[in-house]
Design an enzyme around this catalytic site. Structure first.
Site, short mmCIF file in Angstrom:
data_model
loop_
_atom_site.label_atom_id
_atom_site.label_comp_id
_atom_site.label_asym_id
_atom_site.label_seq_id
_atom_site.Cartn_x
_atom_site.Cartn_y
_atom_site.Cartn_z
N CYS A 243 -11.02 -0.70 3.23
CA CYS A 243 -10.34 -0.96 4.50
C CYS A 243 -9.81 0.35 5.07
O CYS A 243 -9.16 1.12 4.37
CB CYS A 243 -9.20 -1.95 4.31
SG CYS A 243 -9.81 -3.62 4.06
N ARG B 185 0.81 -1.23 0.00
CA ARG B 185 0.00 0.00 0.00
C ARG B 185 0.85 1.28 0.00
O ARG B 185 0.40 2.32 0.50
CB ARG B 185 -0.97 0.04 1.19
CG ARG B 185 -1.98 -1.07 1.23
CD ARG B 185 -2.98 -0.95 0.09
NE ARG B 185 -4.06 -1.91 0.25
CZ ARG B 185 -4.04 -3.17 -0.22
NH1 ARG B 185 -2.98 -3.60 -0.89
NH2 ARG B 185 -5.07 -3.97 -0.03
N1 EPU Z 1 -11.10 -11.34 9.70
C1 EPU Z 1 -11.74 -11.44 10.89
N2 EPU Z 1 -12.70 -10.51 11.20
C2 EPU Z 1 -13.03 -9.51 10.36
C3 EPU Z 1 -12.36 -9.41 9.12
C4 EPU Z 1 -11.40 -10.35 8.80
O1 EPU Z 1 -11.47 -12.33 11.70
O2 EPU Z 1 -13.92 -8.72 10.70
C5 EPU Z 1 -10.10 -12.37 9.35
C6 EPU Z 1 -10.57 -13.21 8.15
O3 EPU Z 1 -11.35 -14.28 8.58
C7 EPU Z 1 -9.26 -13.65 7.55
C8 EPU Z 1 -8.31 -12.51 7.86
O4 EPU Z 1 -8.91 -11.74 8.90
O5 EPU Z 1 -8.77 -14.82 8.19
C9 EPU Z 1 -8.05 -11.65 6.64
O6 EPU Z 1 -9.27 -11.12 6.16
P1 EPU Z 1 -9.56 -10.86 4.61
O7 EPU Z 1 -9.29 -12.12 3.85
O8 EPU Z 1 -10.90 -10.25 4.52
O9 EPU Z 1 -8.45 -9.88 4.15
P2 EPU Z 1 -7.96 -8.52 4.78
O10 EPU Z 1 -6.53 -8.70 5.13
O11 EPU Z 1 -8.88 -8.03 5.85
C10 EPU Z 1 -7.09 -7.52 2.53
C11 EPU Z 1 -7.04 -6.10 2.01
C12 EPU Z 1 -8.32 -5.77 1.28
C13 EPU Z 1 -8.53 -6.79 0.15
C14 EPU Z 1 -8.62 -8.18 0.79
C15 EPU Z 1 -8.90 -9.27 -0.22
C16 EPU Z 1 -5.76 -4.70 3.52
C17 EPU Z 1 -5.83 -3.72 4.65
N3 EPU Z 1 -6.93 -5.19 3.12
O12 EPU Z 1 -8.11 -7.54 3.53
O13 EPU Z 1 -8.17 -4.46 0.74
O14 EPU Z 1 -9.71 -6.49 -0.54
O15 EPU Z 1 -7.36 -8.43 1.48
O16 EPU Z 1 -7.78 -9.80 -0.73
O17 EPU Z 1 -4.68 -5.01 3.02
C18 EPU Z 1 -8.57 -2.12 0.85
O18 EPU Z 1 -7.38 -1.99 0.61
O19 EPU Z 1 -9.34 -1.15 1.00
C19 EPU Z 1 -9.10 -3.48 1.02
C20 EPU Z 1 -10.34 -3.71 1.40
#
Ligand code: EPU
Length: 289
Positions: free
Chosen positions: A207, A160
């Protein structure tokens, strides 16, 4: 060129934010050069607005002039597998174009609402796949109003982040994709569509925080017991805790900011982790606790 006064809440996906006192809509590189030189002569900084999907703008508005690119900056041209994409092209439009021309490799961007310029500045993508991996070069205008082409090795892309010269305005990006069949594109898109199901709809800025090397911000916020908490019209999404939703479009930037500082404070207290903002703030906000 004439500027106007607009409410930033109209131009951001969170739907909050007061007036931009100077707002310029710019259609061509020559217009952009002209305005950048004019602002330089007045010793004024500027913000560039893409799709407003990663911006939290203050209720009091912003004094810094805001530049909105359109017109020539929405063009896409193709040479083989290489695309030159205007910085104001919305990512969904780019994906549609790539699909029409059997070009793959960009499906991981599915569901990201920003423009191409915004995606490059924030090195948008998923956790492990970023737009920088497709980027050959970036065209732009320097703070002096000159055209310049920069290359990924100069930009030190990271999670990012990208390191552009100060006040560099991206005008177009050269991306290299690869030839694939339509059915392969469909399969990849389905995969990423499934993934996005874990994310909420509604008015948000995606996010709010960057993930921390030790854990995902969403999980940390959920484990801190903060899902579903609200301030005014803003709520921490019960679907994905790293999203703050402006329910019914009635939240203020202050509501969102209060949730942000409360989350930072609570996660720090519980886990010793300082969550860093992924969204960019425009205008004045009270300091974090
Ligand atoms: N999780 C939870 N609770 C929650 C949300 C997530 O326990 O409320 C757990 C999920 O179960 C999973 C882990 O956290 O085991 C990761 O969650 P997720 O797969 O949703 O990915 P993320 O790391 O939260 C990242 C990017 C997103 C992108 C997704 C999909 C960042 C900050 N976020 O989310 O990007 O869409 O991967 O690949 O890097 C953005 O940049 O605005 C964004 C939404």
């Amino acid at each position: 060129m004439k500027s106007k006064r607009v409410l930033l809440g109209k131009y951001t996906t969170l739907k909050v934010g007061g007036p931009a006192r100077l707002f310029y809509e710019i259609d061509s590189r020559s217009q952009l050069q002209e305005i950048v030189r004019e602002l330089k002569n007045k010793h004024l900084n500027y913000y560039v607005l893409g799709n407003g999907s990663n911006i939290l703008a203050s209720d009091e508005g912003v004094d810094v002039p805001v530049l909105k690119l359109r017109g020539d900056f929405t063009a896409i041209t193709r040479r083989g597998n290489s695309l030159t994409v205007g910085s104001a092209v919305p990512l969904p439009r780019l994906m549609e174009y790539a699909g029409e021309h059997n070009l793959g490799g960009i499906e991981f961007m599915y569901g990201i609402p920003g423009t191409v310029g915004g995606a490059i500045i924030t090195n948008a993508g998923t956790k492990d796949k970023w737009i920088s991996s497709l980027t050959q070069s970036v065209f732009g205008i320097t703070k002096g109003g000159f055209e310049k082409k920069v290359f990924p090795d100069q930009l030190r892309f990271g999670y990012r982040t990208a390191h552009f010269p100060s006040r560099f305005i991206i005008t177009a990006v050269e991306l290299t994709l690869h030839h694939v069949t339509k059915s392969a594109i469909k399969k990849m898109l389905l995969f990423y569509q499934q993934r996005r199901r874990t994310q909420p709809g509604g008015f948000s800025a995606g996010c709010i925080f960057k993930n921390h090397p030790r854990d995902s911000a969403g999980r940390l916020i959920e484990q801190a017991g903060l899902k579903d908490i609200r301030r005014g019209g803003a709520i921490v999404s019960p679907v994905h805790a790293n999203f703050i939703i402006n329910e019914q479009g009635k939240a203020s930037a202050k509501d969102v900011w209060e949730l942000i500082t409360y989350i930072q404070h609570t996660v720090k207290k519980k886990f010793g982790i300082s969550l860093q903002l992924e969204v960019k703030t425009w205008g004045r906000f009270s300091p974090s606790r």
